[in-house]
Design a protein around this motif. Sequence first.
Motif, short mmCIF file in Angstrom:
data_model
loop_
_atom_site.label_atom_id
_atom_site.label_comp_id
_atom_site.label_asym_id
_atom_site.label_seq_id
_atom_site.Cartn_x
_atom_site.Cartn_y
_atom_site.Cartn_z
N THR A 1 -6.45 4.77 -1.26
CA THR A 1 -7.12 5.13 -2.52
C THR A 1 -6.57 6.45 -3.01
OG1 THR A 1 -8.94 6.26 -1.38
CG2 THR A 1 -9.23 3.91 -1.86
N SER A 2 -6.53 6.61 -4.33
CA SER A 2 -5.98 7.83 -4.90
C SER A 2 -6.47 8.00 -6.33
CB SER A 2 -4.45 7.76 -4.90
OG SER A 2 -3.88 8.87 -5.59
N ALA A 3 -6.64 9.25 -6.74
CA ALA A 3 -6.97 9.54 -8.13
C ALA A 3 -5.74 9.44 -9.02
CB ALA A 3 -7.58 10.93 -8.25
N ASP A 4 -4.56 9.51 -8.41
CA ASP A 4 -3.30 9.45 -9.15
C ASP A 4 -2.67 8.06 -9.02
OD1 ASP A 4 -3.47 12.21 -9.80
OD2 ASP A 4 -2.70 12.70 -7.80
N ILE A 5 -1.79 7.73 -9.95
CA ILE A 5 -1.08 6.45 -9.86
C ILE A 5 -0.30 6.40 -8.54
CG2 ILE A 5 0.72 5.04 -10.91
CD1 ILE A 5 -0.10 6.21 -13.61
N PRO A 6 -0.52 5.38 -7.72
CA PRO A 6 -0.01 5.39 -6.33
C PRO A 6 1.42 4.86 -6.17
CG PRO A 6 -1.43 3.51 -6.67
CD PRO A 6 -1.44 4.27 -7.97
N ARG A 7 2.34 5.35 -6.98
CA ARG A 7 3.72 4.84 -6.90
C ARG A 7 4.33 5.05 -5.52
NH1 ARG A 7 3.57 7.20 -12.11
NH2 ARG A 7 4.08 5.74 -13.81
N ASP A 8 4.20 6.27 -4.98
CA ASP A 8 4.83 6.58 -3.69
C ASP A 8 4.25 5.75 -2.56
OD1 ASP A 8 6.40 8.44 -4.98
OD2 ASP A 8 5.16 10.16 -4.42
N GLN A 9 2.93 5.54 -2.59
CA GLN A 9 2.32 4.76 -1.52
C GLN A 9 2.75 3.30 -1.57
OE1 GLN A 9 0.58 5.95 1.02
NE2 GLN A 9 0.49 3.89 1.92
N ILE A 10 2.90 2.77 -2.76
CA ILE A 10 3.39 1.39 -2.89
C ILE A 10 4.77 1.26 -2.27
CG2 ILE A 10 4.17 -0.34 -4.55
CD1 ILE A 10 1.87 0.60 -6.39
N SER A 11 5.66 2.21 -2.57
CA SER A 11 7.01 2.18 -1.99
C SER A 11 6.95 2.34 -0.47
CB SER A 11 7.87 3.30 -2.60
OG SER A 11 8.03 3.11 -3.99
N ARG A 12 6.03 3.18 0.01
CA ARG A 12 5.89 3.38 1.45
C ARG A 12 5.45 2.09 2.12
NH1 ARG A 12 2.73 7.41 1.14
NH2 ARG A 12 4.45 8.91 1.07
N TYR A 13 4.52 1.37 1.53
CA TYR A 13 4.10 0.09 2.10
C TYR A 13 5.27 -0.88 2.19
CZ TYR A 13 -0.96 1.00 2.15
OH TYR A 13 -2.22 1.47 2.44
N TRP A 14 6.08 -0.91 1.16
CA TRP A 14 7.22 -1.82 1.19
C TRP A 14 8.18 -1.46 2.34
CZ3 TRP A 14 8.22 -1.40 -4.80
CH2 TRP A 14 7.27 -2.16 -5.46
N ARG A 15 8.41 -0.16 2.55
CA ARG A 15 9.29 0.26 3.64
C ARG A 15 8.71 -0.12 5.00
NH1 ARG A 15 9.64 4.98 0.40
NH2 ARG A 15 8.23 6.09 1.82
N GLU A 16 7.39 -0.21 5.08
CA GLU A 16 6.72 -0.57 6.33
C GLU A 16 6.61 -2.09 6.51
OE1 GLU A 16 2.97 1.36 5.93
OE2 GLU A 16 3.75 3.37 6.39
N GLY A 17 7.22 -2.86 5.61
CA GLY A 17 7.18 -4.31 5.73
C GLY A 17 5.87 -4.91 5.30
N LYS A 18 5.20 -4.28 4.35
CA LYS A 18 3.92 -4.77 3.85
C LYS A 18 4.06 -5.16 2.38
CE LYS A 18 1.36 -1.71 6.95
NZ LYS A 18 0.40 -0.58 7.05
#
Length: 242
Positions: free
Chosen positions: A129-146
């Motif tokens: 969850t984040s108050a900001d648009i979660p662009r970085d977290q989305i990319s991090r999930y992809w790198r983790e195979g999610k």
Amino acid sequence: MTTRGNRVVTRLVHGDGQWVLLHETDNKIASQSIVRADGDFPLERLRRFWEQEKKIVQIVHADGVWGVLCDKETDPTPYQQQVLIENEFPGSQIERAWRQNRIVSFIGYYNRQWILVTENGNVQQSLFTSADIPRDQISRYWREGKRVHTLCYGDKTWVILAEKTETSVGQTFYGNSDFPMNKIKEWYDDGKKVTSIGYSDDEKIWLIIGENSNTGQGLQVTTQYPEQKLNEFNVLLYGFRG
């Protein structure tokens, strides 16, 4: 009843005064229903659907009316769905569901309430969850195979629900202040479909997630509730007041 040409509705979303309906081919779905109700969330009505082996796949609230889309599969599975309605973000309830070998199948914020749907499942999920648009977290999930299963916004909070996947689904992400119709058409031309749509009333921005697909997804955007289009796909309507 089988939907015409095995086309089924997969998303019904409202944002910025617009109704967005996504549909695609899915031979696993035998029939679909939608509950329209004003007043409180129609939980008791939905219990009857569970007794008929139907499952909740999408919830929306706009113009004072609830819309709950339900599927009945050709080979129904006892999902044992549960609905939680919370005034605060249900982070602890999500963690409790995971400990009970349940997964989150839907989460959304409507009518100043968080609506959480859980069901039996053994998929490894992650929450951010984040108050900001979660662009970085989305990319991090992809790198983790999610893969991102759900992207939504409510109560000044962006929510991402991701799940572990064994194979890459080629997800991509896009944001725009206007509804991104042209970008979605580009994705369709590239063999992708939209899997999540989120709209922020505070930031006035649409965010969408897409991934590789051969289901031939289609899209309709209207300013009025898309009852005619739902009828075309043989979605049975159940209307209730109060």
